[in-house]
Structure formats: structure tokens, C-alpha cells
Design a protein around this motif. Sequence first.
Motif, short mmCIF file in Angstrom:
data_model
loop_
_atom_site.label_atom_id
_atom_site.label_comp_id
_atom_site.label_asym_id
_atom_site.label_seq_id
_atom_site.Cartn_x
_atom_site.Cartn_y
_atom_site.Cartn_z
N VAL A 116 37.23 47.41 58.68
CA VAL A 116 36.20 47.26 57.66
C VAL A 116 36.15 45.78 57.30
N THR A 117 35.03 45.15 57.64
CA THR A 117 34.87 43.72 57.38
C THR A 117 34.16 43.53 56.04
N ASP A 138 39.25 43.48 57.15
CA ASP A 138 39.14 42.09 57.57
C ASP A 138 38.47 41.32 56.43
N ILE A 139 39.27 40.55 55.72
CA ILE A 139 38.75 39.81 54.56
C ILE A 139 38.71 38.31 54.83
N SER A 140 38.67 37.94 56.10
CA SER A 140 38.65 36.51 56.45
C SER A 140 37.40 35.81 55.94
N ALA A 141 36.31 36.55 55.72
CA ALA A 141 35.07 35.95 55.20
C ALA A 141 34.84 36.31 53.74
N LEU A 142 35.88 36.85 53.08
CA LEU A 142 35.78 37.17 51.66
C LEU A 142 36.15 35.92 50.87
N ASP A 143 35.18 35.41 50.13
CA ASP A 143 35.40 34.15 49.40
C ASP A 143 36.06 34.35 48.05
N TYR A 144 35.76 35.47 47.40
CA TYR A 144 36.22 35.65 46.02
C TYR A 144 36.21 37.13 45.66
N ALA A 145 37.12 37.51 44.80
CA ALA A 145 37.13 38.85 44.22
C ALA A 145 37.50 38.71 42.75
N ASP A 146 36.73 39.37 41.86
CA ASP A 146 37.11 39.36 40.45
C ASP A 146 38.12 40.48 40.23
N SER A 147 38.52 40.69 38.98
CA SER A 147 39.54 41.71 38.71
C SER A 147 39.07 43.09 39.13
N SER A 148 37.79 43.34 39.00
CA SER A 148 37.24 44.62 39.42
C SER A 148 37.31 44.77 40.94
N MET A 165 27.23 41.29 49.26
CA MET A 165 28.44 41.33 50.04
C MET A 165 28.30 42.34 51.16
N PRO A 166 28.17 41.89 52.38
CA PRO A 166 28.07 42.82 53.50
C PRO A 166 29.40 43.52 53.78
N ASP A 219 47.22 54.35 56.55
CA ASP A 219 47.79 53.01 56.52
C ASP A 219 46.67 51.99 56.36
N LEU A 220 46.85 51.04 55.45
CA LEU A 220 45.87 49.97 55.24
C LEU A 220 46.55 48.63 55.42
N ARG A 221 45.94 47.79 56.24
CA ARG A 221 46.40 46.42 56.43
C ARG A 221 45.26 45.48 56.05
N MET A 222 45.62 44.37 55.42
CA MET A 222 44.65 43.33 55.08
C MET A 222 44.82 42.18 56.06
N ALA A 223 43.70 41.69 56.57
CA ALA A 223 43.76 40.62 57.57
C ALA A 223 42.94 39.41 57.15
N GLY A 224 43.54 38.23 57.32
CA GLY A 224 42.80 36.99 57.22
C GLY A 224 42.48 36.48 55.83
N ALA A 225 43.26 36.82 54.84
CA ALA A 225 42.98 36.34 53.48
C ALA A 225 43.07 34.82 53.43
N ASN A 226 42.06 34.19 52.82
CA ASN A 226 42.10 32.74 52.67
C ASN A 226 43.07 32.36 51.54
N ALA A 227 43.28 31.06 51.35
CA ALA A 227 44.25 30.59 50.35
C ALA A 227 43.89 31.08 48.95
N ARG A 228 42.62 31.08 48.61
CA ARG A 228 42.20 31.52 47.27
C ARG A 228 42.51 33.00 47.07
N MET A 229 42.21 33.82 48.08
CA MET A 229 42.48 35.26 47.97
C MET A 229 43.99 35.52 47.92
N MET A 230 44.75 34.76 48.68
CA MET A 230 46.22 34.93 48.65
C MET A 230 46.75 34.61 47.25
N ARG A 231 46.22 33.56 46.61
CA ARG A 231 46.64 33.22 45.25
C ARG A 231 46.30 34.36 44.29
N LEU A 232 45.09 34.92 44.43
CA LEU A 232 44.70 36.05 43.58
C LEU A 232 45.64 37.24 43.80
N PHE A 233 45.95 37.52 45.05
CA PHE A 233 46.86 38.63 45.35
C PHE A 233 48.24 38.38 44.75
#
Length: 111
Positions: free
Chosen positions: A15-16, A48-58, A1-2, A76-90
Motif C-alpha cells: 500500500v503506497t 510504502d511511505i517513501s513518498a509520504l511527506d507529513y502526517a499529523d496526529s490523526s 494523498m494518493p 503482519d504490517l511493515r513500514m518501508a522508506g520513512a523519511n527523516a521527518r516521518m522517523m522523527r514523528l514516529f
Amino acid sequence: MPIETKQLDSGIAVVTVSGRLVLGKDEERLEVVTGELLKQGQKKFVFDISALDYADSSGIGTLVACLTHIKKADGDLRMAGANARMMRLFQMTGVDSLMSLYPTLAAATAG
């Protein structure tokens, strides 16, 4: 994960995070990067998590830990670009109520 970091003229550290955020060195690296920026006096962050495909509980826990460190430093922290899968996890984990979520990087860095 880059993990890539860039500083915007507005003083925001972007932070991408891409690929998969799972238990191991990658999640540790995200916390280290965040901690180093905080030590340098950085207060405004956009992940910037627009290219983040998956995150486990950790991985979700690491994002929350980063948020906690940033808030303790009065930042202050803002999250940008979460895909549908990440939004469901959140939403399933309740993280969506803890973090400021923006549809795009441009929206998160505006204002």
C-alpha cells in the motif's frame, strides 16, 4: 494523498501512501483500503511511505489503527522508506516501537 495498492507474487499487499496523511477523507480511505484487503483474506502488508511527506496526529493514529486491525486479523504490517521527518514523528510518538520499520521497500518485502 494518493493511495495505491498492488499485490506482489509473494502474497504481500503493498500500500503506497504519498503526500500528506492528515485528518479527513485521506486517512479514512487508508483504513477502508486496509479493511477491504483484510476482508479478502490478506495477511501480509507493507505500507510504502517513501513518498509520504507529513502526517499529523490523526494520520499517525490512522497508521496505528491499521496496524491494530491487521494484528487482530493475525497479520503482519511493515513500514518501508520513512523519511527523516516521518522517523522523527514516529520516535516522538513512540510509534517506532510498535511497528516494523524498514529503510526500503525491497528490505520490507524480502523474506
